[in-house]
Motif scaffolding. Structure first.
Motif, short mmCIF file in Angstrom:
data_model
loop_
_atom_site.label_atom_id
_atom_site.label_comp_id
_atom_site.label_asym_id
_atom_site.label_seq_id
_atom_site.Cartn_x
_atom_site.Cartn_y
_atom_site.Cartn_z
N ARG A 162 -7.28 5.70 -25.53
CA ARG A 162 -6.33 4.54 -25.39
C ARG A 162 -5.00 4.92 -24.92
O ARG A 162 -4.04 4.14 -24.42
CB ARG A 162 -5.90 3.59 -26.79
N LYS A 163 -4.74 6.42 -24.69
CA LYS A 163 -3.53 6.87 -24.23
C LYS A 163 -3.61 6.83 -22.60
O LYS A 163 -4.43 6.72 -22.12
CB LYS A 163 -3.64 8.60 -24.40
N SER A 164 -2.29 6.36 -22.20
CA SER A 164 -1.96 6.21 -20.89
C SER A 164 -2.39 7.46 -19.88
O SER A 164 -2.74 7.04 -18.79
CB SER A 164 -0.58 5.42 -20.81
N TRP A 165 -2.04 8.48 -20.59
CA TRP A 165 -2.27 9.83 -19.50
C TRP A 165 -3.57 10.07 -19.46
O TRP A 165 -3.87 10.61 -18.40
CB TRP A 165 -1.67 10.80 -20.30
N PHE A 166 -4.35 9.57 -20.45
CA PHE A 166 -5.91 9.58 -20.15
C PHE A 166 -6.39 8.74 -18.84
O PHE A 166 -7.10 9.37 -18.10
CB PHE A 166 -6.52 9.19 -21.43
N ASP A 167 -5.84 7.66 -18.77
CA ASP A 167 -6.29 6.60 -17.64
C ASP A 167 -5.71 7.20 -16.39
O ASP A 167 -6.37 7.04 -15.44
CB ASP A 167 -5.89 5.37 -17.86
N HIS A 168 -4.44 7.90 -16.46
CA HIS A 168 -3.92 8.39 -15.46
C HIS A 168 -4.76 9.84 -14.85
O HIS A 168 -4.62 9.92 -13.60
CB HIS A 168 -2.25 8.74 -15.80
N SER A 169 -5.05 10.44 -15.62
CA SER A 169 -5.65 11.69 -15.48
C SER A 169 -6.98 11.23 -14.67
O SER A 169 -7.42 11.82 -13.71
CB SER A 169 -6.10 12.49 -16.46
N ILE A 170 -7.75 10.35 -15.16
CA ILE A 170 -9.12 9.89 -14.78
C ILE A 170 -8.90 9.39 -13.15
O ILE A 170 -9.42 9.53 -12.46
CB ILE A 170 -9.75 8.75 -15.71
N LEU A 171 -7.57 8.46 -12.93
CA LEU A 171 -7.50 8.14 -11.69
C LEU A 171 -6.98 8.95 -10.76
O LEU A 171 -7.39 9.08 -9.75
CB LEU A 171 -6.09 7.15 -11.72
N PHE A 172 -6.48 10.18 -11.13
CA PHE A 172 -6.05 11.31 -10.44
C PHE A 172 -7.59 11.89 -9.99
O PHE A 172 -7.74 12.36 -8.56
CB PHE A 172 -5.09 12.31 -11.23
N PHE A 173 -8.43 12.01 -10.97
CA PHE A 173 -9.67 12.86 -10.63
C PHE A 173 -10.41 11.92 -9.50
O PHE A 173 -10.99 12.38 -8.62
CB PHE A 173 -10.66 13.00 -11.70
#
Length: 593
Positions: free
Chosen positions: A9-20
């Motif tokens: 649920r952390k926003s940084w988790f989604d952002h890091s997956i988007l980065f990948f």
């Protein structure tokens, strides 16, 4: 399980997956068919594929642990987007396992190519992580549901004309190709006249319903329809050499199809999609309208507060008040508009090999206009104050234009043998002078409201633009994998593909698809992908054959999406916003009257 849930649920988790996903898109764009298998590039791309598959598999595993796979209130596979994500991850894992187990077996090459094609769909995972884009895609998909009737009408017309075309032209699009065809009347004559002669068929023909439907789709896109029509007019019969304008009454078939389907039915289909898109957006529009109304109410409240306060210029000295009255009068704006108009005229007078007298005159004019704009900005700063002046976006534009003009003049004056300045920089500064035309826009209130409307529509149009880019990206990656090994040379002549249009690498493939989207000779490009003179082997490297089913599906889906649906939806969104802005402009007048 709770810690997995908290992490997911952390926003940084989604952002890091988007980065990948973004990095994966870069490596997908680097893929091309002719990378040597033992090279560093191939090793790097293979390794990056393993890394991305591992990262996406870990992400999926964490989400499944957090919410459950099938059971639970928000189970992973309850969402359609998660199903797509899961499928893509599974395909990637199977692809890696098969490539590791295959050990160069030629039979496995065909299956591996299918998995590589599916790997090109990975950028679709962006949709689930971009809320605006997800909303647009969901709206588009829900707007496609109620269009069954119009799709039925389209299919009916295509099938009727397809069956009619098969009855009229089956087997009659063959012709003799070779050095000696002057006295050829039929197939027997063709093959007997010269051993080099060949009896060949047209790429677009009416030999069966599938071929007929493909030829009719090319006709309906209005690209290359004339060639198909005249081939039909020249056709004599089965195993007969075509004769020019043999049967002119067949024009009726082609013209009636174009009128009924090309002009009316396909545009009806687009109209229905756009109408449903707006209908599905009504709920979102209500929220947007409420937001805009609240914004307008806040602006009105600000204005009322300002009206209660004493005006900001009450404490001005007599000279400053005089400047303020001049700057805020409509005659000042008209004078500046006239100066900008004259400036546009002088800029339009420039041409190649100008006489030196005109060049020096235009330079003096440029100094004069720059001085006027500096004085205008200076007077406004004195009249309004720096903070109030800079707050207005149009004034920010004025300041940037003044700075660019000054920098341009300084660079031109500094140009000498002692200080070498790149002439490209000076050229760019000259081109940026054209920005002065934008100053005219702020004079016309109608144009300003239009621009404001376009700015309001930008988030939605931006999301549609992102969807457009995603469509092009995926199809370019698919195109490289499917058509990247096609050759164009003297032995394999091409009608659409060539030096500036091919699928050998991602960049040119993207550009080629843009060309297809504009409708420029896309039928010639598809014709080249359907060639028969190619290598059919599974481990082929050069001039490989493409499936005669997959190639038409690739182009038909892309043309329908890019040429017909998405462009028209973008136009429709802009039109809707313009209509709303027109209502907003006319409402105050009606209430005032």
């Amino acid at each position: 399980r709770q810690s997995c849930g908290n992490l997911v649920r952390k926003s940084w988790f989604d952002h890091s997956i988007l980065f990948f996903i973004g990095l994966n898109c870069v490596t997908l764009a680097m893929e091309r068919p002719l990378i040597p298998p033992d090279s560093f590039e191939r090793a790097f791309l293979s390794l990056s594929n393993y890394v991305f598959t591992f990262v996406f598999a870990i992400e999926m595993m964490l989400k499944v642990l957090a919410v459950g796979m099938f059971y639970g209130s928000n189970a992973y596979f309850d969402s359609g987007w998660n199903i797509m994500d899961g499928l893509l991850v599974t395909v990637s894992i199977v692809d890696i396992l098969m490539s590791l187990l295959s050990s160069g077996s030629p039979r496995i090459f065909g299956i591996l190519r299918v998995f590589r094609l599916l790997r090109s769909l990975r950028p679709l995972r962006v949709i689930n992580r971009a809320p605006g884009l997800k909303l647009v895609v969901q709206t588009l998909l829900s707007s496609l549901k109620p269009i069954g009737n119009i799709v039925l009408i389209c299919c009916t017309f295509f099938i009727i004309f397809g069956i009619l075309g098969v009855q009229l032209f089956k087997g009659s699009f063959f012709y003799c190709e070779g050095p000696n065809i002057r006295l050829v009347r039929n197939r027997t004559d063709c093959l007997a006249a010269d051993p080099r002669n060949m009896w060949v068929n047209r790429a677009y023909n009416f030999d069966d319903l599938g071929q007929a439907l493909m030829a009719l789709f090319v006709l309906s896109s209005k690209d290359g329809w004339v060639n198909i029509m005249y081939t039909g007019l020249d056709a004599v019969g089965v195993d007969q050499q075509p004769i020019e304008n043999y049967s002119e009454w067949r024009l009726i078939y082609f013209i009636s199809f174009l009128l009924l389907v090309g002009f009316f039915v396909l545009n009806m289909f687009v109209g229905v999609v756009v109408e449903n898109f707006h209908r599905c957006r009504e709920e979102q529009e209500k929220e947007e309208r409420a937001r805009r109304m609240a914004k307008r109410a806040r602006k009105m409240e600000k204005k009322r507060r300002k009206m209660r306060r004493p005006p900001y210029y009450t404490n001005y000295s007599r000279s400053r008040l005089l400047i303020h009255n001049v700057v805020t009068s409509k005659y000042f704006d008209l004078a500046i508009a006239a100066v900008i108009g004259l400036n546009v005229v002088t800029m339009a007078m420039e041409f190649y090999l100008m006489p030196p007298e005109l060049e020096s005159a235009l330079r003096i004019f440029n100094y004069f206009f720059t001085a006027v704009f500096i004085i205008e900005s200076g007077c406004k700063v004195v009249a309004l104050g720096v903070r109030r002046y800079i707050k207005d976006r149009w004034n920010q534009l004025d300041v940037s234009i003044v700075i660019l003009s000054i920098v341009g003049i300084v660079l031109e004056e500094m140009k000498s043998d002692l200080i070498p300045i790149n002439p490209t920089i000076i050229r760019v500064m000259r081109v940026l002078r054209i920005a002065r035309v934008l100053k005219l826009l702020k004079m016309a209130k109608g144009i300003r409201s239009l621009l404001d409307t376009v700015m309001q529509a930008l988030p939605q149009v931006g999301n549609l633009g992102l969807l457009f880019y995603l469509l092009f990206f995926i199809f370019a990656a698919l195109g490289v994998e499917l058509f990247g090994r096609l050759e164009c040379d003297d032995d394999h002549p091409c009608q659409g593909l060539g030096e500036h249009a091919h699928f050998a690498n991602f960049g040119i493939a993207f550009l080629t698809l843009f060309r297809v989207a504009t409708g420029d000779n896309w039928n010639g490009i598809m014709k080249d992908t359907l060639r028969e003179n190619c290598d059919h082997s599974a481990d082929c490297i050069k001039n490989c054959c493409v499936s005669r089913i997959i190639a038409p599906i690739f182009f038909v889906i892309f043309v329908l999406m890019a040429q017909f649906v998405l462009v028209n939806v973008v136009v429709a969104v802009l039109m809707k916003h313009l209509e709303e802005s027109h209502k907003q402009v006319t409402q105050p007048y009606s209430t005032h009257s």
